[in-house]
Each structure stands twice: as structure tokens, then as C-alpha cells.
Design a protein around this motif. Structure first.
Motif, PDB file in Angstrom:
ATOM      1  N   LYS A   1       0.833  -1.209   0.000  1.00 12.13           N
ATOM      2  CA  LYS A   1       0.000   0.000   0.000  1.00 12.13           C
ATOM      3  C   LYS A   1       0.868   1.260   0.000  1.00 12.13           C
ATOM      4  CE  LYS A   1      -3.548   2.343   2.735  1.00 12.13           C
ATOM      5  NZ  LYS A   1      -4.368   2.288   3.983  1.00 12.13           N
ATOM      6  N   ARG A   2       1.917   1.273   0.815  1.00 13.96           N
ATOM      7  CA  ARG A   2       2.791   2.442   0.866  1.00 13.96           C
ATOM      8  C   ARG A   2       3.520   2.629  -0.464  1.00 13.96           C
ATOM      9  NH1 ARG A   2       6.246   2.333   6.338  1.00 13.96           N
ATOM     10  NH2 ARG A   2       6.852   4.369   5.466  1.00 13.96           N
ATOM     11  N   CYS A   3       3.958   1.539  -1.095  1.00 16.94           N
ATOM     12  CA  CYS A   3       4.631   1.648  -2.390  1.00 16.94           C
ATOM     13  C   CYS A   3       3.676   2.171  -3.467  1.00 16.94           C
ATOM     14  CB  CYS A   3       5.205   0.305  -2.805  1.00 16.94           C
ATOM     15  SG  CYS A   3       6.627  -0.217  -1.818  1.00 16.94           S
ATOM     16  N   SER A   4       2.419   1.738  -3.406  1.00 17.50           N
ATOM     17  CA  SER A   4       1.454   2.226  -4.390  1.00 17.50           C
ATOM     18  C   SER A   4       1.217   3.724  -4.240  1.00 17.50           C
ATOM     19  CB  SER A   4       0.139   1.457  -4.241  1.00 17.50           C
ATOM     20  OG  SER A   4      -0.464   1.743  -2.984  1.00 17.50           O
ATOM     21  N   LEU A   5       1.267   4.220  -3.016  1.00 18.63           N
ATOM     22  CA  LEU A   5       1.132   5.666  -2.798  1.00 18.63           C
ATOM     23  C   LEU A   5       2.377   6.418  -3.255  1.00 18.63           C
ATOM     24  CD1 LEU A   5      -0.574   5.683   0.727  1.00 18.63           C
ATOM     25  CD2 LEU A   5      -1.650   6.058  -1.489  1.00 18.63           C
ATOM     26  N   PHE A   6       3.552   5.788  -3.101  1.00 18.63           N
ATOM     27  CA  PHE A   6       4.789   6.451  -3.523  1.00 18.63           C
ATOM     28  C   PHE A   6       4.862   6.604  -5.040  1.00 18.63           C
ATOM     29  CE2 PHE A   6       7.208   4.895   0.479  1.00 18.63           C
ATOM     30  CZ  PHE A   6       6.686   5.953   1.194  1.00 18.63           C
ATOM     31  N   TYR A   7       4.464   5.556  -5.774  1.00 23.05           N
ATOM     32  CA  TYR A   7       4.697   5.492  -7.211  1.00 23.05           C
ATOM     33  C   TYR A   7       3.466   5.848  -8.036  1.00 23.05           C
ATOM     34  CZ  TYR A   7       8.740   2.837  -5.546  1.00 23.05           C
ATOM     35  OH  TYR A   7       9.879   2.444  -4.895  1.00 23.05           O
TER      36      TYR A   7
END
Length: 879
Positions: free
Chosen positions: A719-725
Motif C-alpha cells: 500500500k505504501r509503495c502504491s502511494l509512492f509510485y
């Protein structure tokens, strides 16, 4: 027939020119400038030249100008004529004489006026005429009656301070004596008259003052009688509003009083430099350590005795010669039934009273008393007026002081505690109590420590202490060895940073790991890192380099490498805490991120402990890229592999799995639940970091709980990676495998509600991403035209002149041509000047040499004639 006319050539034209008369003697000086062709309508200026004449003119001009300047160079013995109008040909001689005479008179007038005091100009001092000051007619005007008491009259001053004589004004009595021959008054009579006059003036002032006071009181009474008539009667409506106004006034008064009670700004202390702070901390620790050592050695009682001896009173009249009275004659004060009991004091007082003699009473004392009473009366009235003002001011000051009375009392109590404790007599400790105090001092942690020289010294220093005490030891070691206190302390603290890093690594490799102590030591390590960033950088680079080389060697030998241990994970965490992770390139964080990427790619996952270590590395990687949002494909592939391990059915996946994971194999079901019922008893909680080193799972339920915790952590990272990218153009392509896996293969119904929420958030974030991509097309460019070979035709209207397209270009070309011409001419003139000066210098040298040779020849001739005469005389003597 007449003679045919002769043909005229160019020589005939030159012969008939005007210059022929000037060069009759030397026709060869003429230079004829021939032209290649004649142009109709062009006027020629330089057909005939005279280079010899022009050269002689130039030489003559240089002799008059340049040669004179050269001769006068570095010479100051010149007489300059500065007479007014001397070189002005327009002025008549009479005008010159008149102006010179006027200027001379003006100069003499200015000099005389500088010290001329006989003019009509009035001299002043501070704006007042000196003539008026000399008359001494200043009248002292003062409204204050008390200031006149100290003034003396002119007669008194003249009689007492030498004011008599020729300069003193004559009184009417003296004039009568001189005119009628009466007797002159004596000095005593004059003094008595002056005293009577001064007393009479005092009485008159007192009477005037009393009359003014009576009139003032009478006026006050009359004002009170008519004041009631001037009061305006208010209506009922106004009276109804009075309570509100009064209430408002009361609120205003309350606010004013509250402002008086507010805290005032106190001046802050001077900002101290880091060196001063470090010096004070070291002195404080040294003092505490000295106190502890005294208590441990039992020297407390000796110190108290010495302190009491040092506090003995010494009189100001003491000679400090060691003399001590055998008997203490000092009288002590005591109370007996509420009365003073002083033995021998009454007798001394009686003797003192008998010794007193009555003072002499005379006329001077009475006069002094009268003057004192008059001054007291005048001062009492002034004090009566000032007391009312003082009362108002004192009320305001009391209100202000009450605002801080409690704070000041606390401060004063805190300040008075120390002297009160010292004043109390300390009771003598028994041997048992003294021994207990010594044991307590021995058990107490020392306050000063020497910096360890090796890692073993640090281990010996910290061995056997609690985590808090170890932190205190490291902190006190830093304070006692601050770089500003000594020259070699900087190197000692730099070594201490490396020793602490190794010590934290050893704490992490213990079984079980001592993470509490490591957590306590990290702030001290951070302080050293901020103090010595270069040393910290080199130390962590060394650790990361050794770990990376070790992983490469293991990969070359076995083909795979184990995941990093707990100490290496702590080092990676410290790197993120000590150094910035958002830099594009950094000497420490960039190698650390590369090491994490290599571990996520090369190290296989074969157990639940490996999954835990990999998720910790994933958390560290997310922390590293949280600010820069740098795309890390190794992290994305590792998280996809962790979710793939949790999928039960691995047929027709629809996505690709990247190593170190496999689509189908032995370790592909590590996160598959053995019992779905374990979801009901699972609760989300943080995994202990000690699980990285040693994971103890006794039952299947514990294993399922750990699997769910790992799956929760993995979904959170996704989830955090999806928000970053989400801002990347390829966001949809990167997270398409996650969408396929989560929507088609991961059993969501069997998972707890917490994981349900993470699952839905990730799918919503991926599906909400908009794909904005245009098809690839060639870049539109303007076609390049072919080269044309058509000649460019330029119309020439005026041959032989500089041309340009515009007027500005023509003017620029003309100025360039003129500049070049003038520049060449200036160079030519400079060369000619230098040749002329060189020739003159050579002539001067040749003249000096010839003159010297002539003088030498004359001297040698005279010497030869003298020698001949001497020899002839010598021959005559021989004969």
C-alpha cells in the motif's frame, strides 16, 4: 611665323606652384606623388609633398615641446609668476594695479581682524554679551523660596571676601562721612546691620507665605460651597445606565490589576559557546566525583571540621599574629522572664553616662537652632505635598510587587536553603553509619571516566552495568573528553564511535540479543556522529563494504547467500537515522540501499525466519525511499514474491515471479495457512525484532499467527509503495501483477477483517490510477529547403567607398576606418618621438664624453708641462 608653344609637363607645373619660392635653393626636396589614373571631378590635395620641410618643422616643434619637458623632468627649481593679470592681454595696466592693490588690502584686513578687539563687533559667551556679564547685574529669579536661603547679599560678600576697595560701591553712610566728615562705621557694626537685614527678609518671606496659605484655604472653602451648585443632575434613564457603567469600570479595573499580576519578561543569561558548556559539564562531573571519593574514603567529617574552622569570625582590627585571650570577656545576651539579662552592661552604661560632659551653650548654638527650626518648617510643608504623591506611587508599586511575590519567595527560599543547611550543626556519624555511607559511595557510579583506548577497554568499562548506567558512562566519557578541553580528545572520541558500533553489533549477536541496551546507546552514538561526521561515514562504509564483499564471496562459492543477520539490520537502520536518505548520491546511504537491493535479489527465502528478515529489509527500503520516492524494482518484485508464497492455488497465475522466488517448488507455500480457523484468534501486533535471529514457533497456531502477521506487513508495504509510485507514467504496468494476484488468487474470504481493509485499499488505489499515454509518433519538424545556387546580386551605386545596408552600418564602418587611421598615426608619432628622444640622449652623452676628453687632455697637458719644467730645473741644479 611665331615659335610653336612648348609642351608643358609636370615639372613645369611644380615650378610654377606657390611652394617654389620657398624651396628655390633645393629643388630636390620636392616629392611628386604620381597617380595611376585620373578621375574626373576628384580634387587632389597631395600631388606635391615636401618631406624635408615637414621633417624640419616636426623636429623644431619637438624641440620646443617634447625636449623642454624632457629637460625639466624631475626638476622643481622653477619660478612661477602668479601675479594677478600678468598674462592676461585683455586687462589694462591700470586695472591690474587696482586689482592687485585691492587684494593686498583684503589680505591685510583679514589678518588684522583675527585678533582685533577694538572693533564695534560685540563679543558673546553662550549667546550673552560679555559686556553685560562684566557688569554683574544678573538678578536671580527663582520660584523656589528655599533656594534663596543659601545666597549672600552683595554687602556681605564685599565685606567678607575682599569686595571692598576701589571697585566696591560706596554706601550712603560712607558718602556722608566723606562729604560731612562724619565717623565711618566699624566692621562689627556693618556685620550687625547685615544680620538684622537678613532676619528681617526672612520674617517678611514667612509672613507672605502665611498670607498665601490663608488665602488658599479661604478659596478652597468657597469652592466647596459652590461646587454642589455646579453638579449636573442626571435623569432616571441615565441613572438606570449607571450600574452598567460601573460594572464596565470594574471590569476595566480588574483587567488593569490582572496586567499588573502578569509575569514580566526576565533577562536571559548570556548564550554560552559549546566549549564553555563542555568545560562546565566536565567541572561539574569532576566536582561530583571528588565528593563521591571523599564520602567513600570517610573524609566527610574532616571536611566539616575544616569548614567550621574556616568560618570562624575574624575582626577587622585583628593583627593575625596568633595572639589569643586567655579569658573570654565577651558578654552573652540572654533573656530572664522576658527581660534582658546582661551582666556588667549596666555598670558600663553608668560609667559612660558619668563621663559625658555638658556641651557649651552660646550665641552660635542659639542662632543655629533658630535657623534649623526655620528650615525644618519649610521642609515639612514640602514633604507634606510629596507624601501624597509617594502614597499613590507606593500603592501602584505594591500591586506590581504582589504579582511576583510568590515567585520571588520561592527563589529566595531556594537560595536560603543552602546557608540554612550549612548553619545547622551536623551531627557526628557513628562508625556503622559512616561505613554504610562509604558502601553507598562505592556502589555509586563514578562521574569521570577516561576514554577507552581499545575495544576491550570499552567492554571492561561497560561490563556488569545496567543499560541506563552504560548510557551514563558513555555520556560522561564524552563530557570529560570533549574535543575543546584537550588536544588529543578528538582522536579519542573518534575511536569511541567505532568501538560503540562494534559493541552494538556484539549486543545484537548475543542470545538473546540485548536490544534494550543498544537502544539506550544509539542517542549517544548519534551525538558522536554529529560531532565527527567523517569518522562515522568511514566506519559505516567499512561495515557495509565488508558485508557486501562477504555476500559476493558466498555467492561465488555456493551460488546463494543467507539473508543479513540482526546486527547488519541494526547497522542499516542506524545509517538511515544518521545520514540523509533523500540525496541522489551519498557516500553511505547509497551503498546501504544497494546492499538492501542485492540482499532482496540474491538471497533465497526458505523459511518463515527468512520471510521475517526479508520484510524487515523491505521496511528499511521503504524508509530509505520515503522522501525521494525513488523507484526500487527489487522491493516491488520481493513484495510480489511474498504475496505469491501466500497463494494456495498456483495454476494459471497470470503474472510472473522473479527470483529469488519460484512459481512452483519446495518453499512456495510458506505463508499458506494450515488451519483457516486461526484467523479468528489472531490480532494485529508488531513483530519483535528478536524474531529475525531466533524464531520459536511451537504449535501450528503460532505459525499461522506469524504467517498472518507477515502477510499484514507485506500488504502494508504494498500500500505504501502504491502511494509512492502513483505519479509514475508506468504505474499501471508496475502494479498490474499485484492487481491480478490480489483479485484472483489471494483467498480474501479466509483472512481477518484488518487484512480485508488493506486488500480493498490496495485494489482501489491501483484501479483509480488513470492511464494517460499517447501513441508513439514521429516528431514534427519543419522541412529543410534545398540549397539554391542563384547568385546574390548587389547593386553598387558608388564605387570606391565603404558601403553598408543601413545608415548605422555606414557610420560604424566610417568610424572604424577613422579609428584605424588615427591609431596608425598615433603609433607613427610615438615612434618618431621615441627616436627623437633617443637621438637627443645620445647627443647629450656624446657632448659629455667630448667635454670630459677635452678636460682630461688639458689636465694631461698641464701635468706634462709641469713635469718638463721640473726636469729642466733639476738639470740646472745638476750643472
Amino acid at each position: 611665323m611665331g615659335k610653336p608653344p612648348k609642351k608643358r609637363n609636370l615639372a613645369d607645373k611644380v615650378r610654377k606652384a606657390k611652394t617654389v619660392t620657398e624651396i628655390k635653393n633645393n629643388p630636390f626636396e620636392v616629392k611628386i606623388n604620381r597617380k595611376k589614373f585620373d578621375v574626373l571631378g576628384r580634387k587632389t590635395k597631395h600631388d606635391v609633398g615636401l618631406p624635408g620641410v615637414s621633417r624640419s618643422k616636426a623636429i623644431t616643434k619637438r624641440k620646443e615641446t617634447l625636449l623642454k619637458e624632457y629637460r625639466q623632468k624631475n626638476k622643481t627649481s622653477k619660478i612661477i609668476d602668479r601675479r594677478l593679470g600678468e598674462y592676461d592681454s585683455k586687462m589694462a595696466p591700470e586695472d591690474k594695479i587696482l586689482q592687485r592693490f585691492a587684494m593686498e588690502r583684503q589680505r591685510s584686513h583679514d589678518k588684522k581682524d583675527m585678533y582685533n578687539l577694538n572693533e564695534e563687533e560685540e563679543l558673546t559667551h553662550y549667546g550673552q554679551s560679555l559686556a553685560e556679564i562684566e557688569q554683574l547685574n544678573d538678578a536671580v529669579g527663582s520660584d523656589d523660596e528655599t533656594e534663596e536661603k543659601g545666597l549672600l547679599s552683595a554687602e556681605l560678600t564685599a565685606s567678607h571676601f575682599g569686595g571692598g576697595g576701589l571697585l566696591r560701591k560706596k554706601t550712603s553712610g560712607e558718602q556722608k562721612d566723606e562729604d560731612g566728615g562724619q565717623r565711618a562705621k566699624s566692621r562689627q557694626e556693618l556685620i550687625e546691620e547685615l544680620i538684622q537685614k537678613s532676619k528681617q527678609e526672612k520674617r517678611e518671606r514667612q509672613v507672605q507665605k502665611e498670607e498665601a496659605q490663608e488665602l488658599t484655604e479661604k478659596l478652597d472653602q468657597e469652592w466647596k460651597s459652590i461646587q454642589a451648585l455646579m453638579v449636573k443632575k442626571t435623569s432616571t434613564g441615565d441613572q438606570a445606565d449607571k450600574p452598567q457603567d460601573k460594572q464596565k469600570l470594574e471590569e476595566y479595573d480588574m483587567m488593569v490589576r490582572e496586567l499588573g499580576f502578569e509575569m514580566k519578561a526576565q533577562p536571559s543569561e548570556k548564550m554560552k559557546t559549546p566549549e564553555e558548556i563542555a568545560r562546565e559539564e566536565r567541572e561539574k562531573l569532576q566536582k561530583l566525583e571528588a565528593e563521591r571519593l571523599r564520602r567513600m574514603m570517610g573524609e566527610e567529617e574532616v571536611r566539616d571540621v575544616a569548614q567550621r574552622q574556616s568560618q570562624t569570625h575574624m575582626s577587622a582590627d585583628d593583627l593575625n599574629d596568633g595572639f589569643i585571650l586567655d579569658k573570654n570577656d565577651q558578654q552573652t545576651l540572654s533573656y530572664d522572664d522576658g527581660k534582658w539579662n546582661i551582666t556588667g552592661a549596666s555598670e558600663e552604661e553608668e560609667e559612660d553616662d558619668g563621663d559625658e560632659e555638658p556641651g557649651d551653650s552660646g550665641e552660635e548654638a542659639q542662632s543655629d537652632a533658630e535657623e534649623d527650626e526655620e528650615e525644618v518648617d519649610a521642609e515639612e510643608e514640602e514633604e507634606g505635598e510629596e507624601e501624597q504623591e509617594d502614597e499613590d506611587i507606593s500603592d501602584d508599586e505594591e500591586e506590581r510587587e504582589d504579582g511576583h511575590s510568590d515567585l520571588e519567595s520561592e527563589q529566595s527560599d531556594a537560595e536560603d536553603e543552602a546557608p540554612q543547611e550549612e548553619a545547622k550543626p551536623k551531627k557526628i556519624l557513628s562508625k556503622e553509619e559512616l561505613k554504610a555511607q562509604q558502601d553507598a559511595a562505592k556502589a555509586e557510579l563514578p562521574y569521570t571516566f577516561a576514554a577507552p583506548e581499545s575495544y576491550n577497554d570499552l567492554k571492561d568499562l561497560l561490563r556488569g552495568h545496567t543499560s541506563e548506567n552504560q548510557r551514563l558512562i558513555v555520556a560522561r566519557t564524552q563530557k570529560c573528553n570533549h574535543p575543546s578541553l584537550a588536544a588529543g580528545n578528538k582522536l579519542k572520541l573518534q575511536k569511541l564511535f567505532g568501538f560503540l558500533l562494534d559493541y552494538i553489533g556484539d549486543l545484537a549477536t548475543k542470545t538473546p540479543p540485548d536490544l534494550a541496551t543498544a537502544d539506550k546507546l544509539i542517542p549517544e552514538l548519534y551525538g558522536l556522529c554529529q560531532m565527527f561526521p567523517d569518522t562515522a561515514c568511514k566506519s559505516l562504509q567499512r561495515i557495509l563494504g565488508d558485508a557486501a564483499h562477504g555476500m559476493e564471496e558466498v555467492l561465488e562459492d555456493k551460488g546463494y547467500a543467507p539473508l543479513p543477520t540482526l546486527d547488519m539490520l541494526i547497522y542499516l537502520k542506524l545509517t538511515a537515522q544518521f545520514f540523509p536518505t533523500s540525496d541522489f548520491r551519498h557516500p553511505v546511504t547509497t551503498p546501504a540501499l544497494l546492499y538492501i537491493s542485492q540482499a532482496l535479489t540474491k538471497c533465497p527465502v526458505r523459511s518463515l525466519q527468512d520471510v521475517t528478515v526479508g520484510l524487515v529489509l523491505g521496511c528499511l527500503a521503504v524508509e530509505y525511499i520515503s522522501f525521494s520516492k525513488r523507484f526500487l524494482p527489487e522491493l516491488v518484485n520481493f513484495l510480489l514474491g511474498i504475496l505469491h508464497v501466500a497463494v494456495k492455488d498456483k495454476k494459471s497465475l497470470g503474472y510472473n515471479v522473479v527470483p529469488p522466488f519460484r512459481g512452483i517448488g519446495k518453499h512456495c507455500d510458506l505463508l499458506v495457512l494450515s488451519d483457516p480457523a486461526a484467523c479468528n484468534s489472531w490480532s494485529k501486533r508488531a513483530m519483535p525484532l528478536s524474531a529475525v535471529q531466533h524464531l520459536e514457533l511451537s504449535s501450528e497456531v503460532d505459525k499461522d499467527h506469524h504467517r498472518l502477521s507477515c502477510l499484514s506487513t507485506c500488504l502494508d508495504l504494498v500500500k505504501r509503495c502504491s502511494l509512492f509510485y502513483k505519479d509514475l507514467p508506468s504505474y499501471a504496468d508496475i502494479f498490474r501483477p499485484f492487481k491480478t494476484l490480489l483479485s484472483n488468487h489471494l483467498p480474501v474470504q479466509m483472512l481477518p477483517e484488518v487484512l480485508h481493509a488493506l486488500h480493498s485499499d490496495i485494489l482501489e488505489a491501483i484501479s483509480s490510477a488513470t492511464v494517460t499515454r499517447a501513441p508513439l509518433v514521429f516528431e514534427k519538424k519543419k522541412p529543410i529547403p534545398l540549397k539554391l545556387l542563384t547568385p546574390k546580386i548587389v547593386e553598387i551605386l558608388d564605387y570606391g567607398k565603404k558601403r553598408g545596408s543601413t545608415r548605422e552600418e555606414k557610420e560604424r564602418e566610417r568610424l572604424k576606418h577613422k579609428y584605424k587611421k588615427e591609431f596608425k598615426g598615433a603609433l607613427r608619432e610615438i615612434r618618431k618621438d621615441s627616436r627623437f628622444l633617443a637621438r637627443e640622449k645620445l647627443n647629450d652623452v656624446m657632448t659629455k664624453d667630448s667635454e670630459r676628453k677635452r678636460k682630461v687632455k688639458e689636465l694631461l697637458g698641464s701635468l706634462a708641462s709641469q713635469e718638463g719644467d721640473w726636469k729642466a730645473l733639476k738639470r740646472k741644479k745638476r750643472k
